[in-house]
Design a protein around this motif. Sequence first.
Motif, PDB file in Angstrom:
ATOM      1  N   ARG A   1       0.911  -1.277   0.007  1.00  0.00           N
ATOM      2  CA  ARG A   1       0.056  -0.033  -0.126  1.00  0.00           C
ATOM      3  C   ARG A   1       0.765   1.191  -0.099  1.00  0.00           C
ATOM      4  NH1 ARG A   1      -5.425   0.201   1.164  1.00  0.00           N
ATOM      5  NH2 ARG A   1      -5.090   2.117   2.271  1.00  0.00           N
ATOM      6  N   GLN A   2       2.111   1.484   0.859  1.00  0.00           N
ATOM      7  CA  GLN A   2       2.863   2.365   0.894  1.00  0.00           C
ATOM      8  C   GLN A   2       3.482   2.638  -0.368  1.00  0.00           C
ATOM      9  OE1 GLN A   2       1.640   3.860   3.715  1.00  0.00           O
ATOM     10  NE2 GLN A   2       3.457   4.667   3.916  1.00  0.00           N
ATOM     11  N   VAL A   3       3.985   1.531  -1.320  1.00  0.00           N
ATOM     12  CA  VAL A   3       4.545   1.684  -2.547  1.00  0.00           C
ATOM     13  C   VAL A   3       3.572   1.963  -3.430  1.00  0.00           C
ATOM     14  CG1 VAL A   3       5.573   0.403  -4.167  1.00  0.00           C
ATOM     15  CG2 VAL A   3       6.387  -0.187  -1.925  1.00  0.00           C
ATOM     16  N   LEU A   4       2.370   1.553  -3.558  1.00  0.00           N
ATOM     17  CA  LEU A   4       1.253   2.039  -4.589  1.00  0.00           C
ATOM     18  C   LEU A   4       0.810   3.388  -4.443  1.00  0.00           C
ATOM     19  CD1 LEU A   4      -0.647  -1.691  -5.166  1.00  0.00           C
ATOM     20  CD2 LEU A   4       1.342  -0.300  -6.698  1.00  0.00           C
ATOM     21  N   LYS A   5       0.871   3.957  -3.292  1.00  0.00           N
ATOM     22  CA  LYS A   5       0.303   5.361  -3.030  1.00  0.00           C
ATOM     23  C   LYS A   5       0.938   6.275  -3.843  1.00  0.00           C
ATOM     24  CE  LYS A   5      -0.291   6.265   1.597  1.00  0.00           C
ATOM     25  NZ  LYS A   5      -0.032   6.681   2.770  1.00  0.00           N
ATOM     26  N   PRO A   6       1.972   6.405  -4.300  1.00  0.00           N
ATOM     27  CA  PRO A   6       2.573   7.346  -5.347  1.00  0.00           C
ATOM     28  C   PRO A   6       1.835   7.209  -6.506  1.00  0.00           C
ATOM     29  CG  PRO A   6       4.403   6.561  -4.052  1.00  0.00           C
ATOM     30  CD  PRO A   6       3.414   5.875  -3.772  1.00  0.00           C
ATOM     31  N   ILE A   7       1.501   5.770  -6.906  1.00  0.00           N
ATOM     32  CA  ILE A   7       1.025   5.491  -8.240  1.00  0.00           C
ATOM     33  C   ILE A   7      -0.422   5.845  -8.296  1.00  0.00           C
ATOM     34  CG2 ILE A   7       0.402   3.637  -9.856  1.00  0.00           C
ATOM     35  CD1 ILE A   7       3.062   2.000  -8.731  1.00  0.00           C
TER      36      ILE A   7
ATOM     37  N   LEU B   1       7.311  13.205  -6.583  1.00  0.00           N
ATOM     38  CA  LEU B   1       7.295  12.003  -6.674  1.00  0.00           C
ATOM     39  C   LEU B   1       8.315  11.241  -6.147  1.00  0.00           C
ATOM     40  CD1 LEU B   1       5.944  11.767 -10.320  1.00  0.00           C
ATOM     41  CD2 LEU B   1       4.712  11.248  -8.311  1.00  0.00           C
ATOM     42  N   PRO B   2       8.463   9.834  -5.658  1.00  0.00           N
ATOM     43  CA  PRO B   2       9.801   9.111  -5.331  1.00  0.00           C
ATOM     44  C   PRO B   2      10.689   9.262  -6.294  1.00  0.00           C
ATOM     45  CG  PRO B   2       7.739   8.022  -4.809  1.00  0.00           C
ATOM     46  CD  PRO B   2       7.232   8.971  -5.413  1.00  0.00           C
ATOM     47  N   ARG B   3      11.962   8.949  -5.814  1.00  0.00           N
ATOM     48  CA  ARG B   3      12.788   9.164  -7.062  1.00  0.00           C
ATOM     49  C   ARG B   3      12.856   8.118  -8.022  1.00  0.00           C
ATOM     50  NH1 ARG B   3      18.527   7.614  -4.416  1.00  0.00           N
ATOM     51  NH2 ARG B   3      17.838   9.408  -3.161  1.00  0.00           N
ATOM     52  N   GLU B   4      12.262   6.978  -7.862  1.00  0.00           N
ATOM     53  CA  GLU B   4      11.932   5.882  -8.769  1.00  0.00           C
ATOM     54  C   GLU B   4      11.141   6.370  -9.893  1.00  0.00           C
ATOM     55  OE1 GLU B   4      12.289   5.336  -5.600  1.00  0.00           O
ATOM     56  OE2 GLU B   4      13.848   3.802  -5.367  1.00  0.00           O
ATOM     57  N   LEU B   5       9.925   7.295  -9.358  1.00  0.00           N
ATOM     58  CA  LEU B   5       9.000   7.611 -10.423  1.00  0.00           C
ATOM     59  C   LEU B   5       9.106   9.136 -10.998  1.00  0.00           C
ATOM     60  CD1 LEU B   5       5.865   6.146  -8.443  1.00  0.00           C
ATOM     61  CD2 LEU B   5       6.923   5.195 -10.418  1.00  0.00           C
ATOM     62  N   GLN B   6      10.183   9.709 -10.465  1.00  0.00           N
ATOM     63  CA  GLN B   6      10.227  11.132 -10.888  1.00  0.00           C
ATOM     64  C   GLN B   6      10.773  11.288 -12.214  1.00  0.00           C
ATOM     65  OE1 GLN B   6      10.005  13.969  -8.732  1.00  0.00           O
ATOM     66  NE2 GLN B   6       9.875  14.766 -10.650  1.00  0.00           N
ATOM     67  N   SER B   7      11.353  10.332 -12.830  1.00  0.00           N
ATOM     68  CA  SER B   7      11.677  10.326 -14.228  1.00  0.00           C
ATOM     69  C   SER B   7      10.313  10.201 -14.977  1.00  0.00           C
ATOM     70  CB  SER B   7      12.597   9.296 -14.730  1.00  0.00           C
ATOM     71  OG  SER B   7      12.268   7.896 -14.490  1.00  0.00           O
ATOM     72  N   VAL B   8       9.331   9.390 -14.697  1.00  0.00           N
ATOM     73  CA  VAL B   8       8.086   9.346 -15.061  1.00  0.00           C
ATOM     74  C   VAL B   8       7.300  10.406 -15.309  1.00  0.00           C
ATOM     75  CG1 VAL B   8       5.982   7.943 -15.487  1.00  0.00           C
ATOM     76  CG2 VAL B   8       7.836   6.803 -14.652  1.00  0.00           C
ATOM     77  N   GLY B   9       7.174  11.257 -14.041  1.00  0.00           N
ATOM     78  CA  GLY B   9       6.469  12.390 -13.953  1.00  0.00           C
ATOM     79  C   GLY B   9       7.197  13.548 -14.934  1.00  0.00           C
ATOM     80  N   ASP B  10       8.397  13.533 -15.093  1.00  0.00           N
ATOM     81  CA  ASP B  10       9.078  14.423 -16.025  1.00  0.00           C
ATOM     82  C   ASP B  10       8.764  14.117 -17.263  1.00  0.00           C
ATOM     83  OD1 ASP B  10      10.130  15.826 -13.833  1.00  0.00           O
ATOM     84  OD2 ASP B  10      12.283  14.647 -13.943  1.00  0.00           O
ATOM     85  N   GLU B  11       8.793  13.029 -17.901  1.00  0.00           N
ATOM     86  CA  GLU B  11       8.572  12.599 -19.126  1.00  0.00           C
ATOM     87  C   GLU B  11       7.154  12.969 -19.571  1.00  0.00           C
ATOM     88  OE1 GLU B  11      10.358  11.599 -21.433  1.00  0.00           O
ATOM     89  OE2 GLU B  11      12.346  11.562 -20.342  1.00  0.00           O
ATOM     90  N   LEU B  12       6.173  12.660 -18.529  1.00  0.00           N
ATOM     91  CA  LEU B  12       4.844  12.897 -18.994  1.00  0.00           C
ATOM     92  C   LEU B  12       4.657  14.585 -18.931  1.00  0.00           C
ATOM     93  CD1 LEU B  12       3.062  10.401 -16.659  1.00  0.00           C
ATOM     94  CD2 LEU B  12       2.709  10.607 -18.901  1.00  0.00           C
ATOM     95  N   ASN B  13       5.497  15.343 -18.324  1.00  0.00           N
ATOM     96  CA  ASN B  13       5.202  16.594 -18.300  1.00  0.00           C
ATOM     97  C   ASN B  13       5.828  17.085 -19.518  1.00  0.00           C
ATOM     98  OD1 ASN B  13       3.895  17.527 -15.942  1.00  0.00           O
ATOM     99  ND2 ASN B  13       5.982  17.505 -14.820  1.00  0.00           N
ATOM    100  N   THR B  14       6.912  16.654 -20.064  1.00  0.00           N
ATOM    101  CA  THR B  14       7.351  16.899 -21.472  1.00  0.00           C
ATOM    102  C   THR B  14       6.340  16.488 -22.549  1.00  0.00           C
ATOM    103  OG1 THR B  14       9.575  16.443 -20.426  1.00  0.00           O
ATOM    104  CG2 THR B  14       9.378  16.581 -22.996  1.00  0.00           C
TER     105      THR B  14
END
Length: 457
Positions: free
Chosen positions: A191-197, A219-232
């Motif tokens: 649940r903690q891991v899925l919370k940011p998703i 976002l957590p470090r592992e998901l920050q690149s996904v957020g950056d790519e979506l913003n781009t």
Amino acid sequence: MKKANHSESLTRIVLKSGLIWYLSAILATGAGLLLIFEHFIEKRFDQSIRNQLYDLVAAAEITPNGNVTLAWRPSAPHFNQPLSGWYWQIISPNGEVIEQSLSLYSDEPLPLLRPDFIGQYHWQEINGPLQELRVGLQSIRFAGSDQPWQFLVAGPSADIDNDVAGFAKLVAGMLCVLGIFMLASLWFQVRQVLKPIHAMGDEIGRIRRGQQSRFEQTLPRELQSVGDELNTLLEHNSAILERSRLQAANLAHALKNPISVIQNELNHLDADSAKVMTEQLDKLNQNAQTHLSRARLSGAINQLASQTNVSESLSDILFSMELLYKQRGLSLGFRCPPDFYFGGDQHDLEEVLGNLIDNACKWADSHIYVNVEEGDHQVVLHIDDDGPGIPESARDTIFKAGKRLDETTEGSGLGMAIVTDIVTLYGGDISIEHSPLGGTRIRLALPGGRQGESSPL
């Protein structure tokens, strides 16, 4: 038909995998603990028998006539309890039992096993009087005697099994508690891991509904690149849409002036030539308007983030129509909950409603009424008039570009075609029915719903 997507829950996958691994680890740990405990219990049991045997040897003495006698007898209570499973014997070199524990009470004592007279301590498992026995034995040569005397001490093997079984129950209980704790911990961690998703999903929904234009949460470090790519990707998509709209506007402006100039020059031509040129210019104008509208729509439909209040747009359009058709004294009304929204651009909704209500006003005798209902992730509008109605045979052609049911009415015949384009591109539906008012009912279904609900787009 598209198959339903029955993808498995990520939580369920992780819990299932964790359950398999944790259960395997718990079983392996339990088996290992039992093996270690059994080895320890056997070692302690054997050591106890060996100590009893050495105590028995220490008590043995050689008499002057060469026999063995005991200076004292082992005092442990289980050696005195009949058939307790704890026994000791001293066997002479000729195989006769000369001394034994009271627990083996017998007038004619027999050896528990065949003596082997091996000098080193060793042990055997045998079937005793009532149960299996674990026997430690050693042969001793006393000073003054050249023959070995066999000493043996036996204990019940069931004592080891009982201790191991008791320990196994304790271990099983503790491992069950540990397993429950580990699964609860795993469920909490998932649940903690899925919370940011989940938070990303909510934020995508807000972007889709127009409440924000980009990812803003940390976002957590592992998901920050996904957020950056979506913003781009969002920024790139917005740039493409804006460029498409600008090109469409430039093209419309570029065609408008040449067409106006050619129309003015028609006055200098003879009547026949002017008629031919006028017809061709009308077709050119219709085609240009149609394709420009479609070009604009193709940009608008892909916009993330649009929501238009249906009640406000209807109120503005009906007010304008009342002014436009004031001389005819038409009665226009509508019913629409104030929180209904259309999931798209305001200009597109007003263009659709403007064309449909304008047509209704042209054909109505006195009444036009618009009723808005909530559908399955849709807003459904019924536009009714009390005019002559539309024959069923003509209903399929009314939405085609350039088609008009009555050539005496004003219009280019493009309005209903544009309406169809807009409705189709938004994934909506439009149809013609018989109205309860006696004329035509236009049923229009567009994506939308109530404010605060998830958009279907």
